[in-house]
Design an enzyme around this catalytic site. Structure first.
Site, PDB file in Angstrom:
ATOM      1  N   GLU A  45      60.566 -80.193   4.570  1.00 10.25           N
ATOM      2  CA  GLU A  45      59.463 -79.701   5.404  1.00 10.25           C
ATOM      3  C   GLU A  45      59.386 -78.175   5.467  1.00 10.25           C
ATOM      4  OE1 GLU A  45      59.082 -83.397   8.562  1.00 10.25           O
ATOM      5  OE2 GLU A  45      60.434 -81.748   9.062  1.00 10.25           O
ATOM      6  N   ILE A  46      59.909 -77.498   4.466  1.00  6.70           N
ATOM      7  CA  ILE A  46      59.867 -76.035   4.495  1.00  6.70           C
ATOM      8  C   ILE A  46      58.432 -75.551   4.291  1.00  6.70           C
ATOM      9  CG2 ILE A  46      60.841 -73.917   3.558  1.00  6.70           C
ATOM     10  CD1 ILE A  46      62.921 -75.801   4.778  1.00  6.70           C
TER      11      ILE A  46
END
Length: 926
Positions: free
Chosen positions: A474-475
């Site tokens: 989820e960066i």
């Protein structure tokens, strides 16, 4: 505050100088000691292990008391040593550590050897000279520092990188992003914050003669000739086998490498001979060979064919043809490719919406990825055994899953776990250990990460189950947008740092060490615009450069507004769903493993505080405010859709509430999975569903479908059902009343059959004229596709009482599984009610269950009415699963169900204590 441990390593009498060879001492086992100046205690230790485990075994701490364990993680470093014997006559002696967690200082013979600062790297140290100069029996000491304390120290240093307030996500311990340790050790919303330390993987002492090599790591890369990571491989090309070993010892003169490839099942030789193009680079030796494209039997994921495996033996020789090293790895021949290329004209002509693909292809075939996300199965990795993981992976394949996403910020999986996945046909989408944070990009940090990446890519590359490398969790989809909102003017800086770490650093390292695996910089992305490997940033991500009406990338979806849980207009439309879910309580039996009887209440302080959704955001032991929010979400989900338990016995009521949260969770996942699978035949061409999450790390409310000891929640049974190859699914818009019925197939050829649509009331009687619905509908569904077989509106049906009606959907079809020689029959049953379960006029189904020793099956029957969510439950003492559960049972139609025992003792008494209940029992006071 340090813990010290030591054991003497006695030297043998020196042997004659002519002695050659290699001596490897495995340091695993007992004989270590663990001592702490902080606690003024010395206790026996083990290796591999972690501080908490040894203290628990010695009776110093209670491993269930999470607050005490948190304190231990903060205060107690550790040291260990086992007793063994060294040999004095070898020219070189090395200490090899496959995993030290995390900050360790090593001394040998009272001499400093080195330090470590990365849990995920293999470390080795030359102690030859130290041993030669040692005047007494040598002692090995390993002192571990507190990871949270060291992270805090780094954060306070003047040159520490900083980010805007509110961007970095702290669960319990802060500053996890500064160090290379399992990020979930600092707390997560599904697990504890124990922050353990210790030698979590095996360690060795290696002694070599002047010629021998010790193999540290092996990279076997199997790919089609000409294959490039981000492009689809040409399946007509021959296979290239590239073998590379990393070694300790002197660089050999003019080395050669030979290879032998044997069928792991039959022992027949596929190929043997010398490798070509042998090169030496630093401490690595590499060579290649070519295999005819049709010669090997291919490896296929579960449900798509056989898991054919081969043993590959590599031998390194010097110019005198003397064998210096030999290593054998089990592998398989397959191509796996993540297709992120633009939609083609041919695809547009088929009705696929413009944009870009985002799906996997195995051996050149598109397939539907069905599975879930796997987290660390335990807070302490030394407790994770092969037997335990085999049981878990058996549940995965029994659940009709073919892929697991190995979530970033646990740990890189052990080799034996990949071995199990190879055997069982489970694809492992693997990730580098970065999650829900922005990370430093200073030179020291990047250098540390580079070594971590190279080691782990090479270590697991031979496994055919390896499906993908992703940069982190989820960066791109979460952290960069958060940074943009917090600091719009500095956004370009955060984009630059993201690209520096995940694209400019990690991508080339992956591509340099494997040509068989695709790389994506983040778990959830919109894909890339182009790839230019000679550019400083070799992959240009799409980010927000999207076009309305086009679809790109994969989706990550959580919505805790329970008022819209079953409104599929709220579900994301994309090419692939890699995360989605909602939390639920574990069963009573699981709670009883961790909680005292007086605390078995839904809102007891112990139960509430074991719920880490939402997390404390710091080291707060009384996180009632945030925990209560998550408890409230489960409560609202139950109250909105299901009968509210109200039993007079408090423990029975607690159990009923736990079960009710599981019903809501399972139905929500079912609703989404049906929607995503239907997308395979929609313009989005959706080809993947990986729900959050597979299993538990402890006994607590989480998103898991399998509880900590292996017991299946309702979710895993329901997912197993809805992940069958051919399914029939109702889609109801409860606002407009529109009802559609679809048949969906993930077979690679068209399938045909019929669906019976049968309306009955809740006593089991047929509704007159089948409420105006056709009784049977024929269907043909295309390969990897879906088809609408019936559409109506509830208002147009002749239903005497919506609250006393249920539609039974029974599919019977025929099709061919991928790579099967013949067709087979498929059946599936689903149901639909025109009101939510809480509003149904339920009848007591008067359920009965019996067990037949002859058939070894349970028989369940209803004599009083329709049984909804028929639930077979087993007592403590064994772990396993029923072959069917949470099903609809009509009166007069008994159902036989087998139980698959995975662990424990299934006695006659145990069998007699299996129970059955239904939705009716949720509302009945006992």
């Amino acid at each position: 505050m340090h813990v010290k441990a030591e054991t003497v390593l006695a030297l043998l009498t020196p042997a004659p100088p002519s002695v050659v060879g290699q001596h490897v001492v495995d340091l695993s086992g007992d004989g270590w000691t663990l001592s702490s100046t902080a606690l003024n205690r010395t206790v026996p230790g083990h290796l591999p292990s972690q501080v908490h485990l040894d203290l628990f075994e010695a009776g110093v701490i209670d491993i269930m008391a999470s607050m005490i364990l948190t304190f231990v993680g903060l205060r107690m470093p550790i040291g260990r040593i086992p007793a063994t014997r060294l040999k004095a006559y070898f020219e070189s002696t090395w200490l090899v550590f496959d995993g030290l967690d995390t900050f360790a200082t090593i001394t040998f013979c009272d001499q400093h050897v080195g330090s470590t600062d990365n849990q995920f790297r293999q470390h080795h140290f030359d102690v030859s000279q130290i041993l030669k100069e040692c005047k007494q029996d040598p002692v090995l000491r390993i002192n571990f520092g507190s990871a949270p304390n060291i992270a805090n120290t780094i954060a306070k240093s003047p040159d520490a990188e900083e980010w805007p307030p509110g961007v970095q996500i702290t669960n319990e311990y802060p500053n996890r992003w500064y160090i290379r340790k399992e990020q979930s050790d600092f707390g997560w919303d599904w697990g504890p914050a124990f922050a353990p330390v210790g030698p979590w993987k095996p360690s060795y002492i290696v002694q070599n003669s002047h010629a021998e090599l010790y193999v540290l790591n092996t990279d076997i890369d199997i790919y089609r000739q000409g294959q490039i990571n981000y492009l689809p491989p040409d399946q007509s090309q021959p296979w290239i086998v590239n073998a590379s070993i990393d070694f300790l010892g002197p660089v050999p003169c003019k080395p050669s490498m030979s290879i032998e490839i044997k069928d792991a099942a039959t022992g027949s030789v596929l190929s043997s001979g010398l490798l070509q193009n042998v090169t030496v680079s630093g401490k690595s030796i590499t060579g290649t060979t070519t295999i005819d494209g049709d010669a090997p039997k291919l490896w296929w994921p579960s449900g798509m064919g056989k898991q054919n495996l081969y043993n590959v033996t590599i031998t390194v020789q010097n110019d005198m043809k003397k064998s210096l090293a030999k290593v054998t790895k089990r592998t398989g021949f397959r191509t796996i490719f993540l297709n992120q290329r633009n939609i083609t004209d041919d695809q547009l002509a088929q009705g696929i919406a413009p944009g870009a693909n985002w799906h996997f292809e195995i051996n050149g075939y598109e397939f539907y990825a069905k599975g879930s996300n796997i987290i660390p199965p335990d807070a302490f990795w030394p407790r994770v055994t092969q037997a335990r993981m085999a049981r878990l992976f058996d549940a995965v394949t029994a659940g009709n899953q073919n892929m697991l996403r190995v979530w970033a910020s646990g740990a890189y999986l052990h080799d034996f776990i990949y071995d199990l996945a190879d055997e069982k046909g489970i694809l492992l989408w693997s990730e580098f250990q970065f999650s829900d944070a922005l990370y430093p990009v200073n030179d020291a940090f990047l250098e540390n990460v580079a070594a971590e990446v190279v080691y782990n890519v090479r270590r697991v590359n031979h496994h055919p189950s390896l499906a993908l490398w992703a940069g982190g969790n989820e960066i791109e989809s979460l952290m960069l947008p958060m940074a943009r909102r917090a600091d719009p003017t500095g956004y370009s800086k955060y984009i630059g740092e993201y690209e520096k770490l995940y694209i400019s650093l990690i991508l080339p390292l992956v591509y340099e060490n494997t040509r068989s695996i695709t790389y994506s910089p983040s778990s959830t992305t919109e894909g890339y615009l182009y790839v230019n490997l000679s550019a400083p940033v070799p992959m240009a991500e799409r980010y927000s450069n999207t076009t309305p009406g086009s679809y790109y990338g994969d989706t990550d979806y959580y919505n805790y507004d329970t008022s819209v849980s079953f409104d599929y207009n709220h579900y994301p439309v994309g090419r692939f769903a890699n995360e989605f879910g909602f939390h639920s309580m574990p069963s009573l039996q699981t709670w009883q493993q961790a909680v005292d009887p007086e605390d078995l209440q839904f809102n007891s302080s112990v139960v509430v505080l074991r719920n880490h959704h939402y997390t404390a955001g710091g080291l707060f032991t009384d996180n009632f405010k945030n925990s209560s929010k998550g408890m409230g979400e489960m409560t609202m989900g139950v109250e909105a859709y299901y009968p509210i338990p109200s039993k007079s016995d408090s423990v029975a009521n607690f159990s009923a509430w736990c079960h009710a949260t599981q019903l809501f969770q399972a139905d929500l996942y079912k609703s989404q999975i049906q929607f995503y699978r239907r997308g395979s035949g929609m313009p989005e061409r959706q080809l993947g569903s990986l729900y959050w999450q597979l299993e538990d790390i402890w006994q607590a409310p989480t998103w898991a479908g399998i509880e900590y000891d292996g017991r299946w929640k309702v979710l895993h049974y329901v997912a197993r059902d809805i992940y069958q190859p051919i399914i029939v699914s109702p889609f109801w818009n409860y606002t407009t009343g529109r009802l559609e019925v679809y048949v969906t197939s993930d077979l690679w050829e068209p399938a045909q059959g019929t669906v019976n649509l049968t309306w009955v009331d809740l006593s089991g009687k047929s509704i007159a004229n089948n409420a105006g619905t056709p009784e049977t509908v024929s269907f043909t569904v295309g390969a990897l596709n879906t088809t609408n077989i019936y559409t109506t509106n509830i208002s147009e049906l002749s239903l005497p009482d919506l609250k006393d009606s249920i539609l039974i959907l029974s599919l019977s079809g025929e099709g061919r599984l991928p790579n099967a020689s013949s067709k087979k029959a498929f059946v599936h049953q689903n149901h639909f009610t025109p009101v939510f379960p809480k509003d149904l006029s339920l009848k007591d189904p008067k359920l009965e269950v019996s067990y037949s020793p002859e058939s070894r099956k349970f028989t369940v029957q209803a004599t009083g009415g329709v049984s909804l969510y028929t639930w077979l439950d087993y007592p403590a003492g064994a772990v396993g699963y029923f072959e069917a559960n949470a099903f609809v049972l009509l009166p007069g139609v008994p159902k036989e169900v087998s139980f698959v025992a995975q662990e424990g003792n299934v006695t006659d008494d145990w069998l007699q204590r299996v129970t059955v209940q239904s939705l009716w029992d949720q509302k009945v006071r006992d």
